[in-house]
Design a protein around this motif. Structure first.
Motif, PDB file in Angstrom:
ATOM      1  N   ARG A 130      13.152  -1.612   4.354  1.00 58.36           N
ATOM      2  CA  ARG A 130      12.166  -0.542   4.218  1.00 58.36           C
ATOM      3  C   ARG A 130      10.745  -1.105   4.251  1.00 58.36           C
ATOM      4  O   ARG A 130       9.874  -0.581   4.938  1.00 58.36           O
ATOM      5  CB  ARG A 130      12.388   0.236   2.933  1.00 58.36           C
ATOM      6  CG  ARG A 130      11.340   1.321   2.725  1.00 58.36           C
ATOM      7  CD  ARG A 130      11.505   2.008   1.414  1.00 58.36           C
ATOM      8  NE  ARG A 130      12.389   3.135   1.608  1.00 58.36           N
ATOM      9  CZ  ARG A 130      12.763   3.963   0.669  1.00 58.36           C
ATOM     10  NH1 ARG A 130      12.373   3.769  -0.571  1.00 58.36           N
ATOM     11  NH2 ARG A 130      13.541   4.975   0.921  1.00 58.36           N
ATOM     12  N   ALA A 131      10.513  -2.180   3.499  1.00 61.19           N
ATOM     13  CA  ALA A 131       9.184  -2.795   3.465  1.00 61.19           C
ATOM     14  C   ALA A 131       8.802  -3.316   4.847  1.00 61.19           C
ATOM     15  O   ALA A 131       7.658  -3.164   5.278  1.00 61.19           O
ATOM     16  CB  ALA A 131       9.136  -3.914   2.432  1.00 61.19           C
ATOM     17  N   HIS A 132       9.754  -3.912   5.548  1.00 60.55           N
ATOM     18  CA  HIS A 132       9.487  -4.416   6.910  1.00 60.55           C
ATOM     19  C   HIS A 132       9.132  -3.249   7.840  1.00 60.55           C
ATOM     20  O   HIS A 132       8.210  -3.357   8.647  1.00 60.55           O
ATOM     21  CB  HIS A 132      10.679  -5.195   7.444  1.00 60.55           C
ATOM     22  CG  HIS A 132      10.465  -5.724   8.825  1.00 60.55           C
ATOM     23  ND1 HIS A 132       9.585  -6.745   9.102  1.00 60.55           N
ATOM     24  CD2 HIS A 132      10.996  -5.351  10.014  1.00 60.55           C
ATOM     25  CE1 HIS A 132       9.581  -6.982  10.396  1.00 60.55           C
ATOM     26  NE2 HIS A 132      10.427  -6.149  10.972  1.00 60.55           N
ATOM     27  N   PHE A 133       9.874  -2.167   7.730  1.00 57.69           N
ATOM     28  CA  PHE A 133       9.606  -0.988   8.551  1.00 57.69           C
ATOM     29  C   PHE A 133       8.180  -0.488   8.312  1.00 57.69           C
ATOM     30  O   PHE A 133       7.419  -0.281   9.253  1.00 57.69           O
ATOM     31  CB  PHE A 133      10.628   0.106   8.251  1.00 57.69           C
ATOM     32  CG  PHE A 133      10.366   1.398   8.971  1.00 57.69           C
ATOM     33  CD1 PHE A 133      10.584   1.498  10.337  1.00 57.69           C
ATOM     34  CD2 PHE A 133       9.922   2.508   8.288  1.00 57.69           C
ATOM     35  CE1 PHE A 133      10.353   2.692  11.009  1.00 57.69           C
ATOM     36  CE2 PHE A 133       9.687   3.710   8.953  1.00 57.69           C
ATOM     37  CZ  PHE A 133       9.905   3.796  10.319  1.00 57.69           C
TER      38      PHE A 133
ATOM     39  N   GLY B 215      -3.732  -3.544   5.055  1.00 54.78           N
ATOM     40  CA  GLY B 215      -4.332  -3.617   3.721  1.00 54.78           C
ATOM     41  C   GLY B 215      -4.000  -2.405   2.876  1.00 54.78           C
ATOM     42  O   GLY B 215      -3.716  -2.527   1.681  1.00 54.78           O
ATOM     43  N   TYR B 216      -4.025  -1.205   3.492  1.00 61.94           N
ATOM     44  CA  TYR B 216      -3.658   0.007   2.762  1.00 61.94           C
ATOM     45  C   TYR B 216      -2.219  -0.095   2.270  1.00 61.94           C
ATOM     46  O   TYR B 216      -1.915   0.219   1.121  1.00 61.94           O
ATOM     47  CB  TYR B 216      -3.782   1.250   3.645  1.00 61.94           C
ATOM     48  CG  TYR B 216      -5.148   1.566   4.164  1.00 61.94           C
ATOM     49  CD1 TYR B 216      -6.303   1.192   3.475  1.00 61.94           C
ATOM     50  CD2 TYR B 216      -5.302   2.255   5.358  1.00 61.94           C
ATOM     51  CE1 TYR B 216      -7.565   1.496   3.965  1.00 61.94           C
ATOM     52  CE2 TYR B 216      -6.563   2.558   5.860  1.00 61.94           C
ATOM     53  CZ  TYR B 216      -7.690   2.178   5.160  1.00 61.94           C
ATOM     54  OH  TYR B 216      -8.912   2.480   5.653  1.00 61.94           O
ATOM     55  N   LEU B 217      -1.334  -0.533   3.166  1.00 64.34           N
ATOM     56  CA  LEU B 217       0.076  -0.642   2.791  1.00 64.34           C
ATOM     57  C   LEU B 217       0.240  -1.594   1.615  1.00 64.34           C
ATOM     58  O   LEU B 217       0.952  -1.301   0.659  1.00 64.34           O
ATOM     59  CB  LEU B 217       0.907  -1.119   3.986  1.00 64.34           C
ATOM     60  CG  LEU B 217       2.385  -1.315   3.681  1.00 64.34           C
ATOM     61  CD1 LEU B 217       3.053   0.009   3.350  1.00 64.34           C
ATOM     62  CD2 LEU B 217       3.084  -1.991   4.843  1.00 64.34           C
ATOM     63  N   LYS B 218      -0.429  -2.736   1.678  1.00 62.61           N
ATOM     64  CA  LYS B 218      -0.335  -3.697   0.579  1.00 62.61           C
ATOM     65  C   LYS B 218      -0.873  -3.093  -0.718  1.00 62.61           C
ATOM     66  O   LYS B 218      -0.260  -3.225  -1.773  1.00 62.61           O
ATOM     67  CB  LYS B 218      -1.103  -4.974   0.924  1.00 62.61           C
ATOM     68  CG  LYS B 218      -0.996  -6.022  -0.152  1.00 62.61           C
ATOM     69  CD  LYS B 218      -1.691  -7.305   0.230  1.00 62.61           C
ATOM     70  CE  LYS B 218      -1.513  -8.298  -0.913  1.00 62.61           C
ATOM     71  NZ  LYS B 218      -2.172  -9.537  -0.682  1.00 62.61           N
ATOM     72  N   ALA B 219      -2.002  -2.402  -0.640  1.00 66.34           N
ATOM     73  CA  ALA B 219      -2.580  -1.783  -1.834  1.00 66.34           C
ATOM     74  C   ALA B 219      -1.628  -0.746  -2.425  1.00 66.34           C
ATOM     75  O   ALA B 219      -1.461  -0.672  -3.640  1.00 66.34           O
ATOM     76  CB  ALA B 219      -3.924  -1.143  -1.498  1.00 66.34           C
ATOM     77  N   TRP B 220      -1.011   0.064  -1.571  1.00 66.70           N
ATOM     78  CA  TRP B 220      -0.129   1.126  -2.046  1.00 66.70           C
ATOM     79  C   TRP B 220       1.176   0.589  -2.627  1.00 66.70           C
ATOM     80  O   TRP B 220       1.771   1.224  -3.494  1.00 66.70           O
ATOM     81  CB  TRP B 220       0.214   2.092  -0.925  1.00 66.70           C
ATOM     82  CG  TRP B 220      -0.953   2.858  -0.408  1.00 66.70           C
ATOM     83  CD1 TRP B 220      -2.066   3.262  -1.101  1.00 66.70           C
ATOM     84  CD2 TRP B 220      -1.147   3.313   0.920  1.00 66.70           C
ATOM     85  NE1 TRP B 220      -2.923   3.936  -0.282  1.00 66.70           N
ATOM     86  CE2 TRP B 220      -2.389   3.982   0.981  1.00 66.70           C
ATOM     87  CE3 TRP B 220      -0.387   3.222   2.086  1.00 66.70           C
ATOM     88  CZ2 TRP B 220      -2.886   4.564   2.132  1.00 66.70           C
ATOM     89  CZ3 TRP B 220      -0.888   3.796   3.235  1.00 66.70           C
ATOM     90  CH2 TRP B 220      -2.117   4.460   3.248  1.00 66.70           C
ATOM     91  N   THR B 221       1.649  -0.551  -2.112  1.00 63.39           N
ATOM     92  CA  THR B 221       2.974  -1.028  -2.503  1.00 63.39           C
ATOM     93  C   THR B 221       2.969  -2.228  -3.444  1.00 63.39           C
ATOM     94  O   THR B 221       3.959  -2.469  -4.126  1.00 63.39           O
ATOM     95  CB  THR B 221       3.804  -1.386  -1.261  1.00 63.39           C
ATOM     96  OG1 THR B 221       3.124  -2.405  -0.522  1.00 63.39           O
ATOM     97  CG2 THR B 221       4.042  -0.170  -0.384  1.00 63.39           C
ATOM     98  N   GLU B 222       1.871  -2.984  -3.489  1.00 63.91           N
ATOM     99  CA  GLU B 222       1.897  -4.228  -4.264  1.00 63.91           C
ATOM    100  C   GLU B 222       0.836  -4.323  -5.353  1.00 63.91           C
ATOM    101  O   GLU B 222       0.926  -5.196  -6.203  1.00 63.91           O
ATOM    102  CB  GLU B 222       1.720  -5.426  -3.317  1.00 63.91           C
ATOM    103  CG  GLU B 222       2.818  -5.558  -2.283  1.00 63.91           C
ATOM    104  CD  GLU B 222       2.551  -6.693  -1.315  1.00 63.91           C
ATOM    105  OE1 GLU B 222       1.781  -7.615  -1.644  1.00 63.91           O
ATOM    106  OE2 GLU B 222       3.118  -6.656  -0.205  1.00 63.91           O
ATOM    107  N   GLU B 223      -0.180  -3.467  -5.300  1.00 64.78           N
ATOM    108  CA  GLU B 223      -1.282  -3.605  -6.240  1.00 64.78           C
ATOM    109  C   GLU B 223      -1.281  -2.486  -7.262  1.00 64.78           C
ATOM    110  O   GLU B 223      -0.788  -1.398  -7.005  1.00 64.78           O
ATOM    111  CB  GLU B 223      -2.610  -3.644  -5.478  1.00 64.78           C
ATOM    112  CG  GLU B 223      -2.693  -4.830  -4.535  1.00 64.78           C
ATOM    113  CD  GLU B 223      -3.918  -4.805  -3.629  1.00 64.78           C
ATOM    114  OE1 GLU B 223      -4.788  -3.935  -3.816  1.00 64.78           O
ATOM    115  OE2 GLU B 223      -3.985  -5.660  -2.734  1.00 64.78           O
TER     116      GLU B 223
END
Length: 134
Positions: free
Chosen positions: A4-7, A53-61
């Motif tokens: 899912r994360a890769h997708f 960057g948005y994806l990282k912010a939404w999923t990791e931060e």
């Protein structure tokens, strides 16, 4: 990285994946043309690095510590058909940060209320901001 994360990560460079994600977060109610239009718009207006960057912010931060001190007016809206950012998720996570916020579920909308139900979304925000004194 999970499948899912890769997708989701692949959406930064692949507009077709963005179109598929748009379909998912709108509960596939608006058809493939809507997803393709959103993906095409994002491809023209947002860089791949910004999407990543948005994806990282939404999923990791966790931004809750930096935004939690804000004391001004807050309106929290969720589309009634959004399968991910549901009313319950919003109440459990966002309203926990802003307990005094005004909350509203937007009828007829999924994850993109301004694109899915523009007149209704505008009316909701105009009413909210029109009632505020800052």
């Amino acid at each position: 990285m999970t499948v899912r994360a890769h997708f989701f990560a692949s959406s930064a460079e692949n507009p077709d994946v963005r179109a598929q994600i748009t379909g998912v977060v709108t509960a596939d109610r608006l058809g493939g043309t809507f997803g393709a239009a959103v993906a095409a718009r994002s491809a023209k207006s947002v860089t791949q690095s910004a999407i990543a960057g948005y994806l990282k912010a939404w999923t990791e931060e966790d931004a809750s510590t930096s935004v939690g001190a804000y004391q001004g007016p807050v309106k929290v809206c969720v589309g009634e058909h959004d399968p991910f950012l549901t009313e319950q998720v919003s109440r459990d996570h966002i309203m926990a940060i802003y307990p005094g916020a005004d909350f509203e579920s937007l009828s007829g909308a999924g994850h993109y209320p301004p694109l899915e139900t523009p007149p209704h979304t505008a009316a909701v925000f105009n009413a909210f901001f029109g009632s505020q004194t800052i």
